[in-house]
Design a protein around this motif. Structure first.
Motif, PDB file in Angstrom:
ATOM      1  N   TYR A  76       0.807  -0.968  -0.365  1.00 42.36           N
ATOM      2  CA  TYR A  76      -0.392  -0.330   0.241  1.00 42.36           C
ATOM      3  C   TYR A  76       1.143   1.511  -0.076  1.00 42.36           C
ATOM      4  N   ALA A  79       1.723   1.724  -3.651  1.00 46.61           N
ATOM      5  CA  ALA A  79       0.925   1.573  -4.761  1.00 46.61           C
ATOM      6  C   ALA A  79       0.753   3.739  -4.765  1.00 46.61           C
ATOM      7  N   ARG A  80       0.722   4.393  -3.538  1.00 42.37           N
ATOM      8  CA  ARG A  80       0.750   5.366  -2.937  1.00 42.37           C
ATOM      9  C   ARG A  80       2.224   6.486  -3.146  1.00 42.37           C
ATOM     10  N   ALA A 103     -12.483   3.359  -8.019  1.00 50.59           N
ATOM     11  CA  ALA A 103     -12.360   4.311  -7.301  1.00 50.59           C
ATOM     12  C   ALA A 103     -11.278   4.237  -5.973  1.00 50.59           C
ATOM     13  N   ALA A 104     -11.593   2.669  -5.581  1.00 51.28           N
ATOM     14  CA  ALA A 104     -10.771   2.537  -4.230  1.00 51.28           C
ATOM     15  C   ALA A 104      -9.273   3.338  -4.742  1.00 51.28           C
ATOM     16  N   ALA A 105      -8.701   2.985  -5.648  1.00 47.43           N
ATOM     17  CA  ALA A 105      -7.515   2.895  -5.830  1.00 47.43           C
ATOM     18  C   ALA A 105      -7.553   4.653  -5.628  1.00 47.43           C
ATOM     19  N   LEU A 107      -9.028   6.430  -4.217  1.00 49.55           N
ATOM     20  CA  LEU A 107      -9.412   7.084  -3.263  1.00 49.55           C
ATOM     21  C   LEU A 107      -7.456   6.674  -2.275  1.00 49.55           C
ATOM     22  N   PHE A 108      -7.584   5.825  -2.646  1.00 51.74           N
ATOM     23  CA  PHE A 108      -7.068   5.490  -1.284  1.00 51.74           C
ATOM     24  C   PHE A 108      -5.180   5.460  -1.520  1.00 51.74           C
ATOM     25  N   ALA A 109      -4.758   5.210  -3.232  1.00 48.37           N
ATOM     26  CA  ALA A 109      -3.241   5.595  -3.426  1.00 48.37           C
ATOM     27  C   ALA A 109      -3.471   6.633  -4.899  1.00 48.37           C
ATOM     28  N   MET A 115     -14.756  11.107  -1.593  1.00 50.48           N
ATOM     29  CA  MET A 115     -15.440   9.769  -2.417  1.00 50.48           C
ATOM     30  C   MET A 115     -16.156  10.092  -4.117  1.00 50.48           C
ATOM     31  N   LYS A 154      -7.552   0.670 -12.966  1.00 48.67           N
ATOM     32  CA  LYS A 154      -7.533   0.867 -11.526  1.00 48.67           C
ATOM     33  C   LYS A 154      -6.187   1.497 -11.161  1.00 48.67           C
TER      34      LYS A 154
END
Lengths: 251, 315
Positions: A76, A79-80, A103-105, A107-109, A115, A154
């Motif tokens: 993780y 990825a960031r 969207a998960a990718a 948002l987090f990376a 959202m 993604k």
């Protein structure tokens, strides 16, 4: 590659008990390169990718990405930082619609702050990969080719600097492969470094300007595609006479 | 879904307001009927524990059996604090903080395990705390148990306060669960539940998010234990560390719908209603009948009542 490389591996090794899956591999990758990582089954390709992307911890050696030592860093964090991968077997979030998968990718990376922004980024990535029409469908309700593109979307939504694509073309037909190759080229054109792990000669030849060959966990050859394909060591160990001829023919 | 997500605070505010109305309305309705007071408090307690379990077992997909551990720890925290002469509010605070402080490192360690391995490791904590509590008799009274000073007095007044506290706690847990489900944390947890490898690949710090969920859950369980201890007035290790405190919330969540916000609430109501009916009417076969109910639910509504209803409406 006059400037500092984006990713540098120094003497990277991974041992599973008595087996040296990756042994003493040193490599550098520059910005915007498209590199093919090839080798027979069990040569250590996927293990090497797992080491670099944080899914396995190396037994020895060092990984530097964008000027930082990231040896053994968790996936993780990488990825960031912009180092992402796709898996040989696609890994969707099965109960989320395609849009939210991407969207998960984002948002987090990626850089999405909330959202709503993440969903907008997701829609843009799906649009770019030509699968905007599957945004509301579950990953189980789309074709294999669309699912492979979903994986790419993604990665794209995470704002990558470098992508490892593990057999992203496996199981696709010829027309579908051409579509994916165009996308990979357009992503690389924006300065994203891409490493494709491939068995398909057509892909390697048509896409990569540089080839890295692994054999029994060690680096066998590294250089421009043409030179590597003619290298007698590579022909003996991996391509065989027929494979070399195919590479030649695909030119 | 869009209209709901555009106003993320309406649900939690409604839950808290509804909780406040229930908390102070129910005692007026029920009056001094001890049986109803007890039943309502038990229901609120089960709702609280089921919601807390659902944060870990439902949202995150890690089947925890540690509920009883934090429940017992919370109960003992407030009991010991009151014996030392601390005011009640600081006992509650201690219950929540101790549970969270224990949950964070323990959760971080065992949340590396999956499935059965995680379940067994989480169950271990219940046994460990039970042994420690029994052995540390200077502080806890050991196997003899411990009285909560000031617990004497009018039983109806005590039961009423217990009901009010428990209902407010349940409402607060529900509000928290709604906020988690709608927010970034809940989204990350859902991704972890569906595919942890892919979640990490998408930049989700899975160890951290899982530990946060486990810690929040533990703090709620600790508060529930503290409320229970003040209600009952006397606790001993075999009561508050009973593994049934871990099992009943899981059954309630399974009945209502694991991983949904309202599943634990609905499931708790069904579970308590059924349990009461069975005890009253089928004293010798009460547990057996409960088993039959669970078997039927698994066959007819495998995902639970809430997902079952949603699916029926969708099709």
């Amino acid at each position: 590659m006059s400037e500092a490389p984006l990713l540098r591996l120094e003497n990277l090794s991974k041992r599973f008990g008595g087996l040296k899956a990756v042994s003493d591999v040193s490599l550098s990758f520059g910005e915007g390169e498209i590199v093919g990582l090839i080798g027979s089954n069990g040569a250590g390709k996927t293990t090497l990718v797992n080491l670099v992307t944080g899914h396995l911890k190396p037994t020895a050696g060092r990984v530097t990405f964008a000027g930082r030592d990231v040896t053994g860093a968790p996936p993780y964090r990488l990825a960031r930082l912009g180092l992402l991968r796709t898996f040989q077997v696609v890994q969707p979030f099965a109960q989320l619609p395609a849009r939210d998968n991407v969207a998960a990718a984002a948002l987090f990376a990626g850089a999405a702050g909330d959202m709503a922004a993440a969903r907008r980024a997701a829609d843009a990535a799906l649009e770019r990969l030509g699968i905007a029409h599957v945004a509301d469908r579950l990953p189980t309700q789309v074709t294999l080719a669309e699912r492979k593109r979903l994986e790419l979307a993604k990665s794209l939504a995470a704002k990558p600097k470098m992508l490892f694509l593990d057999e992203v073309n496996a199981g696709l037909n010829s027309a579908e492969i051409d579509g994916v190759l165009d996308m990979i080229r357009s992503i690389a054109a924006e300065g994203v470094t891409i490493v494709v792990i491939e068995h398909l000669m057509k892909v390697v030849r048509g896409l990569c300007t540089r080839l890295v060959v692994l054999h029994q966990g060690a680096l066998l050859a590294d250089g421009p595609t043409d030179a590597v394909a003619r290298d007698p060591k590579v022909v003996d160990a991996y391509l065989g006479k027929r494979g070399a001829a195919m590479l030649e023919a695909a030119r | 879904m869009k209209t709901l997500s555009s106003s993320p605070w309406i649900g939690p505010v409604l839950a808290l307001a509804g909780g406040a109305i229930l908390a102070f309305g129910l005692p007026v309705l029920v009056g001094d009927q001890a049986y109803l007071l007890r039943l309502a408090t038990q229901l609120a307690l089960l709702v609280t524990l089921a919601i807390a379990w659902n944060l870990v077992g439902g949202f995150t997909g890690y089947p925890s059996f540690a509920t009883a551990a934090f429940f017992g720890l919370g109960a003992y925290a407030i009991a010991v604090a009151q014996q030392a002469g601390w005011p009640a509010w600081s006992g509650f605070l201690l219950a929540a903080v101790l549970s969270a402080l224990l949950a964070a490192p323990f959760g971080f360690a065992i949340l590396r395990l999956r499935g059965h391995y995680f379940a067994i490791a989480s169950l271990m904590l219940v046994t460990i705390l039970k042994e420690v509590t029994t052995g540390w008799s200077d502080l806890t009274g050991g196997g003899m148990g411990i009285n909560l000073p000031g617990a004497g007095g009018n039983p109806t007044a005590i039961a009423t306060v217990a009901l009010e506290t428990m209902v407010i706690l349940a409402a607060a847990a529900l509000a928290l669960s709604m906020i988690v489900a709608k927010g970034r944390l809940g989204f990350g947890l859902a991704c972890i539940r569906m595919n942890e490898t892919a979640a990490m690949g998408a930049g989700i710090d899975a160890p951290r998010l899982k530990t946060i969920a486990f810690t929040l859950s533990a703090a709620i369980c600790g508060l529930a234990g503290a409320t229970y201890a003040r209600w009952i007035g006397y606790i001993d290790p075999s009561d508050v560390y009973d593994v049934m405190w871990s099992v009943r919330p899981i059954i309630a969540a399974l009945i209502g719908g694991v991983g949904t916000v309202f599943g634990p609430v609905v499931g708790s109501i069904v579970y308590i209603a059924f349990e009461e009916l069975m005890w009253r009417n089928l004293l010798t076969f009460g547990t057996g009948a409960l088993g039959v109910l669970i078997a039927l639910l698994v066959l007819l509504l495998p995902a639970g009542i809430i997902p079952g209803i949603l699916r029926r409406r969708a099709s």
